[in-house]
Each structure stands twice: as structure tokens, then as C-alpha cells.
Write a protein that holds these residues in place. Structure first.
Motif, PDB file in Angstrom:
ATOM      1  N   LEU A  15     -57.403 -12.253  61.744  1.00 10.52           N
ATOM      2  CA  LEU A  15     -56.767 -10.944  61.780  1.00 10.52           C
ATOM      3  C   LEU A  15     -57.042 -10.257  63.116  1.00 10.52           C
ATOM      4  O   LEU A  15     -56.146  -9.622  63.700  1.00 10.52           O
ATOM      5  CB  LEU A  15     -57.279 -10.085  60.630  1.00 10.52           C
ATOM      6  N   ALA A  16     -58.260 -10.397  63.622  1.00  7.68           N
ATOM      7  CA  ALA A  16     -58.606  -9.798  64.912  1.00  7.68           C
ATOM      8  C   ALA A  16     -57.715 -10.341  66.020  1.00  7.68           C
ATOM      9  O   ALA A  16     -57.254  -9.590  66.891  1.00  7.68           O
ATOM     10  CB  ALA A  16     -60.078 -10.066  65.229  1.00  7.68           C
ATOM     11  N   TYR A  17     -57.474 -11.641  66.007  1.00  7.60           N
ATOM     12  CA  TYR A  17     -56.624 -12.257  67.033  1.00  7.60           C
ATOM     13  C   TYR A  17     -55.227 -11.637  67.023  1.00  7.60           C
ATOM     14  O   TYR A  17     -54.712 -11.213  68.062  1.00  7.60           O
ATOM     15  CB  TYR A  17     -56.532 -13.766  66.800  1.00  7.60           C
ATOM     16  N   PHE A  18     -54.606 -11.602  65.854  1.00 15.66           N
ATOM     17  CA  PHE A  18     -53.223 -11.130  65.777  1.00 15.66           C
ATOM     18  C   PHE A  18     -53.131  -9.628  66.033  1.00 15.66           C
ATOM     19  O   PHE A  18     -52.172  -9.163  66.662  1.00 15.66           O
ATOM     20  CB  PHE A  18     -52.616 -11.502  64.424  1.00 15.66           C
ATOM     21  N   LEU A  19     -54.104  -8.861  65.557  1.00 15.04           N
ATOM     22  CA  LEU A  19     -54.072  -7.420  65.821  1.00 15.04           C
ATOM     23  C   LEU A  19     -54.237  -7.124  67.306  1.00 15.04           C
ATOM     24  O   LEU A  19     -53.527  -6.284  67.875  1.00 15.04           O
ATOM     25  CB  LEU A  19     -55.155  -6.715  65.012  1.00 15.04           C
ATOM     26  N   HIS A  20     -55.181  -7.803  67.952  1.00 11.69           N
ATOM     27  CA  HIS A  20     -55.354  -7.580  69.389  1.00 11.69           C
ATOM     28  C   HIS A  20     -54.093  -7.978  70.152  1.00 11.69           C
ATOM     29  O   HIS A  20     -53.674  -7.275  71.083  1.00 11.69           O
ATOM     30  CB  HIS A  20     -56.550  -8.374  69.924  1.00 11.69           C
ATOM     31  N   ARG A  21     -53.484  -9.075  69.773  1.00  6.24           N
ATOM     32  CA  ARG A  21     -52.257  -9.503  70.442  1.00  6.24           C
ATOM     33  C   ARG A  21     -51.169  -8.446  70.324  1.00  6.24           C
ATOM     34  O   ARG A  21     -50.327  -8.302  71.218  1.00  6.24           O
ATOM     35  CB  ARG A  21     -51.770 -10.822  69.821  1.00  6.24           C
ATOM     36  N   ASN A  22     -51.212  -7.692  69.235  1.00  5.37           N
ATOM     37  CA  ASN A  22     -50.207  -6.649  69.012  1.00  5.37           C
ATOM     38  C   ASN A  22     -50.628  -5.289  69.560  1.00  5.37           C
ATOM     39  O   ASN A  22     -49.993  -4.275  69.267  1.00  5.37           O
ATOM     40  CB  ASN A  22     -49.897  -6.532  67.516  1.00  5.37           C
ATOM     41  N   ALA A 306     -51.061  -8.517  60.011  1.00  3.54           N
ATOM     42  CA  ALA A 306     -50.909  -8.069  61.394  1.00  3.54           C
ATOM     43  C   ALA A 306     -49.443  -7.857  61.748  1.00  3.54           C
ATOM     44  O   ALA A 306     -49.093  -6.892  62.449  1.00  3.54           O
ATOM     45  CB  ALA A 306     -51.542  -9.082  62.342  1.00  3.54           C
ATOM     46  N   ARG A 307     -48.584  -8.728  61.261  1.00  4.03           N
ATOM     47  CA  ARG A 307     -47.155  -8.587  61.573  1.00  4.03           C
ATOM     48  C   ARG A 307     -46.559  -7.345  60.935  1.00  4.03           C
ATOM     49  O   ARG A 307     -45.794  -6.614  61.588  1.00  4.03           O
ATOM     50  CB  ARG A 307     -46.379  -9.832  61.121  1.00  4.03           C
ATOM     51  N   THR A 308     -46.890  -7.071  59.688  1.00  6.56           N
ATOM     52  CA  THR A 308     -46.319  -5.880  59.052  1.00  6.56           C
ATOM     53  C   THR A 308     -46.819  -4.607  59.729  1.00  6.56           C
ATOM     54  O   THR A 308     -46.080  -3.619  59.813  1.00  6.56           O
ATOM     55  CB  THR A 308     -46.641  -5.846  57.549  1.00  6.56           C
ATOM     56  N   LEU A 309     -48.043  -4.621  60.240  1.00  7.52           N
ATOM     57  CA  LEU A 309     -48.542  -3.467  60.983  1.00  7.52           C
ATOM     58  C   LEU A 309     -47.817  -3.316  62.317  1.00  7.52           C
ATOM     59  O   LEU A 309     -47.540  -2.201  62.760  1.00  7.52           O
ATOM     60  CB  LEU A 309     -50.048  -3.596  61.209  1.00  7.52           C
ATOM     61  N   ALA A 310     -47.510  -4.439  62.954  1.00 10.72           N
ATOM     62  CA  ALA A 310     -46.769  -4.372  64.211  1.00 10.72           C
ATOM     63  C   ALA A 310     -45.351  -3.858  63.997  1.00 10.72           C
ATOM     64  O   ALA A 310     -44.787  -3.168  64.858  1.00 10.72           O
ATOM     65  CB  ALA A 310     -46.734  -5.750  64.863  1.00 10.72           C
ATOM     66  N   ALA A 312     -44.502  -1.711  61.699  1.00  9.88           N
ATOM     67  CA  ALA A 312     -44.563  -0.287  61.336  1.00  9.88           C
ATOM     68  C   ALA A 312     -45.841   0.301  61.919  1.00  9.88           C
ATOM     69  O   ALA A 312     -46.751   0.711  61.185  1.00  9.88           O
ATOM     70  CB  ALA A 312     -44.531  -0.122  59.819  1.00  9.88           C
ATOM     71  N   PRO A 313     -45.953   0.350  63.255  1.00 10.65           N
ATOM     72  CA  PRO A 313     -47.222   0.698  63.902  1.00 10.65           C
ATOM     73  C   PRO A 313     -47.730   2.106  63.606  1.00 10.65           C
ATOM     74  O   PRO A 313     -48.929   2.359  63.703  1.00 10.65           O
ATOM     75  CB  PRO A 313     -46.901   0.531  65.388  1.00 10.65           C
ATOM     76  N   ASN A 314     -46.860   3.000  63.225  1.00 12.72           N
ATOM     77  CA  ASN A 314     -47.267   4.383  62.960  1.00 12.72           C
ATOM     78  C   ASN A 314     -47.218   4.731  61.476  1.00 12.72           C
ATOM     79  O   ASN A 314     -47.271   5.906  61.111  1.00 12.72           O
ATOM     80  CB  ASN A 314     -46.384   5.345  63.755  1.00 12.72           C
ATOM     81  N   ASP A 315     -47.099   3.711  60.640  1.00 14.08           N
ATOM     82  CA  ASP A 315     -46.974   3.943  59.197  1.00 14.08           C
ATOM     83  C   ASP A 315     -47.722   2.840  58.457  1.00 14.08           C
ATOM     84  O   ASP A 315     -47.132   1.880  57.986  1.00 14.08           O
ATOM     85  CB  ASP A 315     -45.497   3.970  58.803  1.00 14.08           C
ATOM     86  N   HIS A 316     -49.046   2.983  58.371  1.00 13.98           N
ATOM     87  CA  HIS A 316     -49.844   1.930  57.744  1.00 13.98           C
ATOM     88  C   HIS A 316     -49.527   1.760  56.267  1.00 13.98           C
ATOM     89  O   HIS A 316     -49.621   0.653  55.734  1.00 13.98           O
ATOM     90  CB  HIS A 316     -51.337   2.217  57.928  1.00 13.98           C
ATOM     91  N   LEU A 317     -49.109   2.823  55.588  1.00 12.62           N
ATOM     92  CA  LEU A 317     -48.792   2.696  54.164  1.00 12.62           C
ATOM     93  C   LEU A 317     -47.586   1.787  53.951  1.00 12.62           C
ATOM     94  O   LEU A 317     -47.587   0.943  53.048  1.00 12.62           O
ATOM     95  CB  LEU A 317     -48.535   4.073  53.563  1.00 12.62           C
ATOM     96  N   THR A 318     -46.577   1.931  54.783  1.00 11.83           N
ATOM     97  CA  THR A 318     -45.407   1.049  54.704  1.00 11.83           C
ATOM     98  C   THR A 318     -45.792  -0.381  55.048  1.00 11.83           C
ATOM     99  O   THR A 318     -45.359  -1.338  54.395  1.00 11.83           O
ATOM    100  CB  THR A 318     -44.306   1.544  55.651  1.00 11.83           C
ATOM    101  N   ALA A 321     -47.768  -1.995  52.169  1.00 13.96           N
ATOM    102  CA  ALA A 321     -46.885  -2.313  51.038  1.00 13.96           C
ATOM    103  C   ALA A 321     -46.059  -3.554  51.334  1.00 13.96           C
ATOM    104  O   ALA A 321     -45.861  -4.413  50.457  1.00 13.96           O
ATOM    105  CB  ALA A 321     -45.977  -1.123  50.739  1.00 13.96           C
ATOM    106  N   ALA A 322     -45.575  -3.687  52.570  1.00 18.23           N
ATOM    107  CA  ALA A 322     -44.777  -4.854  52.948  1.00 18.23           C
ATOM    108  C   ALA A 322     -45.623  -6.124  52.930  1.00 18.23           C
ATOM    109  O   ALA A 322     -45.171  -7.190  52.488  1.00 18.23           O
ATOM    110  CB  ALA A 322     -44.175  -4.636  54.330  1.00 18.23           C
ATOM    111  N   TYR A 323     -46.840  -6.019  53.391  1.00 15.10           N
ATOM    112  CA  TYR A 323     -47.795  -7.141  53.373  1.00 15.10           C
ATOM    113  C   TYR A 323     -47.984  -7.659  51.949  1.00 15.10           C
ATOM    114  O   TYR A 323     -47.888  -8.862  51.678  1.00 15.10           O
ATOM    115  CB  TYR A 323     -49.099  -6.638  53.978  1.00 15.10           C
ATOM    116  N   GLU A 324     -48.195  -6.753  51.029  1.00 15.49           N
ATOM    117  CA  GLU A 324     -48.422  -7.155  49.650  1.00 15.49           C
ATOM    118  C   GLU A 324     -47.161  -7.709  48.997  1.00 15.49           C
ATOM    119  O   GLU A 324     -47.202  -8.727  48.300  1.00 15.49           O
ATOM    120  CB  GLU A 324     -48.963  -5.977  48.840  1.00 15.49           C
TER     121      GLU A 324
END
Length: 354
Positions: A15-22, A306-310, A312-318, A321-324
Motif C-alpha cells: 500500500l505504501a508503494y502505490f500511495l507514494h506513487r500517487n 490506492a487506486r480508488t484513493l487516487a 477520488a483524492p479529496n473524498d476518502h469516503l467515496t 466505498a469504491a474499494y469495498e
């Protein structure tokens, strides 16, 4: 955005790898004093190989392949009664876990802050982030916090509730350790399943060492919280009537320096996130070792989160939910397979999954 990940085994560094890449500023906290150099073999299946390739480490991982050739099924006397192909336990690719954790750490250590020898002690979410207290270091502020810290996740306990409310015991516990390879196994395994006990032996990376798993039926994971003498005594009691190599293996267990004990449990949660805090890997959806999917779930879950956060970078709730929504069907299938496989190792799982 500053994020904290608890756990530096597989899901955490991935997760750290993909988050940092984003573009995220990532810190990983790990209770162990350094990158873990223990554990036995882990395997990868299906999409997990794509994740390794995307991280640029697949070729290096392949250089550590155990190259298992299969497992022989034996009866209570040690006589052969069948064969299982290598992929039954080794998946499409199998490597020693210590090789995987080392490679994941090396692949991220230059761009991710690692804090070893510490653990989260409290989480306080507020409107703009999460205040995190640590056992040793001063408290810090993060925008998001992720639990990638295993079945007995500290993050999950602090943010979601007690372990007992989240864990489904599959009726199976066991000890693992290594000893001298007195059977001369060479990239092969032996599996003896007799009633409520099972012995699984294999030798792969080091031909002089034999990896031993002694599993048996249990009513709860209570033994996980006991000390080693109690755990050893429970193993001896469970295998007291077994013949073949059992006496020798029980003697070897007593002096093994790498002894570990654990129960096959699944983690069942209605949601994998709570506000600014989310879970990934075994902390969120352990399917039990009998599923053979723990490492694959950790890698695929990390990339998906990490992809769903990328996206929706300003909407962690969305994003959460997409991740799940995307991952839960895959997890549900793996957990069903994990429950079904328990009987092979002497357990009696609750088919309801709760």
C-alpha cells in the motif's frame, strides 16, 4: 496528503508503494525492531502476479521461487495414499516470506518513512484528520490511517472494536517450526490427515531443514493468547495417540527456535473503513491460511485501495466505498474456500462463516 500505515509485512509496504506513487506522503509504523525476517513460504495466484509486475519486483521475486514439486498424501502408518500437485499449496509462484518482506521493504525504503520498534496506542479522529498516539514516539497528525497489521490488528481494535467481535474461528489451531530434514524431503511435502489432527511437512529453500505444521481441532482461538509452554502442551495432548513420526516431531518442537502458534480465523466486518481510518489485508478480511489467498489478497487489496484513493483524492469516503464494493465479492469467495479447506487439516469449520 499525509497518511500512516500500521504494519510492515506485505499489505503495508505494498500500500505504501502505490500511495507514494500517487503522490501521498507515507509513514509506516511497525512493532518489530526491523523488517521481519521470519515466516515460511507464501504464494501468489492470479491477479497478484500482475501487482508484483506493476511494482517492478516480479522478476526478483521469481529468483527466490521454492520450486516445490508436489505433496504426497500418507495414511497413519506413513504409507502413500495419493498425490497433490505443487499448485495445491504453492499457487502459481511460491517464495519464502522473508524474501518477500525484504524485497517489499527495499522497494519502498527510499521513498517511505519507516518507524520500527513502535506501535499505535490511540487514535482520535477529528474534522481535518487523525491524531495518532504511539507507544514510544510523540503523537502525530495524519490525514488518513490504514491498518495493515494482521488478524489481531491494533488499528482495528482501536477504531472498530474488540477482536472477539470481528473474528470467526474455523475450529483449527496449530504449531509451526523447523527442524533437521531427517526424512530427506527435496522440494516435496508430506500430508497426513487423521481425524482431528494433521501433519504437514515440507522442505524447499534449505534442503537441510524440514518445515513442520502440526494442526488440530479446537473450539476457540484462546490458545493464541497463552504462552509457549501451554501451547506446546496442547499440541502434545492433541497428538498423544498419533504414531508414525509424531514422537520425533514433538521432541523437535520443544527445542525449535522458530516455534510459532496460531489459529485459523477469518475476519468479518460489515465495513472496512470508519471515517478516515481503513483496513487492508488480513486486518480487514483474513480468509485463513487454509484459503491459500492471504498474500494475494494483501497485494490486490493494497493496489485497489490506492487506486480508488487516487481516483477520488479529496473524498476518502467515496474512495473507501469504491474499494469495498470492488473487492468484497473476491474476498467472499476466498473466505468460502478457506472454510471448505479446513477439514483437510483436522478442523471443523462453521460453514455459516460467522
Amino acid at each position: 496528503m499525509k497518511v500512516l500505515i500500521s504494519g510492515a509485512s506485505v499489505a503495508g509496504p505494498a500500500l505504501a508503494y502505490f500511495l507514494h506513487r500517487n503522490g501521498f506522503d507515507v509513514t509506516v509504523v511497525e512493532r518489530a525492531p526491523a523488517a521481519r525476517d521470519n515466516g515460511y513460504a507464501v504464494d501468489f495466484r492470479g491477479e497478484a502476479l500482475d501487482v508484483l509486475a506493476e511494482m517492478g519486483i516480479l522478476d526478483e521475486i521469481r529468483r527466490h521461487e521454492t520450486k516445490m514439486r508436489g505433496t504426497t498424501l500418507i495414511d497413519e502408518t506413513g504409507a502413500e495414499i495419493g498425490q497433490l500437485p505443487a499448485e495445491s499449496f504453492a499457487g502459481e509462484l511460491e517464495v519464502p516470506k522473508r524474501a518477500l518482506t525484504r524485497i517489499l521493504h527495499e522497494n519502498t525504503s527510499a521513498t517511505v518513512e519507516y518507524v520500527f520498534g513502535d506501535s499505535i496506542s490511540a487514535l482520535a479522529e477529528h474534522a481535518s484528520g487523525v491524531t495518532v498516539a504511539f507507544e514510544h514516539a510523540p503523537a502525530r497528525e495524519f490525514d488518513l490511517v490504514f491498518g495493515a497489521d494482521g488478524v489481531y490488528s491494533t488499528v482495528r481494535r482501536l477504531a472498530f472494536g474488540p477482536h472477539d467481535e470481528m473474528l470467526c474461528h474455523l475450529g483449527l489451531s496449530g504449531a509451526g517450526f523447523s527442524t533437521a530434514n531427517h526424512l530427506g524431503l527435496d522440494h516435496t511435502g508430506l500430508l497426513q490427515s487423521a481425524g482431528t489432527t494433521a501433519i504437514y511437512l515440507f522442505s524447499a529453500e534449505d534442503r537441510d531443514r524440514l518445515t513442520v505444521s502440526l494442526s488440530f481441532a479446537t473450539d476457540s482461538p484462546e490458545l493464541d493468547r497463552r504462552d509457549r509452554p501451554d501451547q506446546e502442551q496442547a499440541v502434545r495432548a492433541a497428538f498423544a495417540r498419533n504414531g508414525w513420526q509424531t514422537k520425533h516431531l514433538l521432541e523437535a518442537m520443544t527445542t525449535a527456535e522458530d516455534f510459532h502458534f496460531g489459529s485459523s480465523c477469518q475476519v468479518h466486518l460489515d465495513h472496512w473503513s470508519q471515517g478516515r481510518i481503513a483496513l487492508v489485508g488480513d486486518a480487514a478480511y483474513c480468509a485463513a491460511p487454509t484459503s491459500g489467498m492471504g498474500t494475494s489478497q494483501a497485494l490486490i487489496g493494497a493496489r485497489t485501495l490506492a487506486r480508488t484513493l487516487a481516483e477520488a483524492p479529496n473524498d476518502h469516503l467515496t474512495a473507501f466505498a469504491a474499494y469495498e464494493t470492488e473487492l468484497r465479492p473476491y474476498i467472499t469467495e476466498n473466505q468460502a474456500n478457506g472454510r471448505a479447506a479446513v477439514a483437510m487439516f483436522g478442523g471443523a469449520a462453521d460453514s455459516s462463516g460467522r
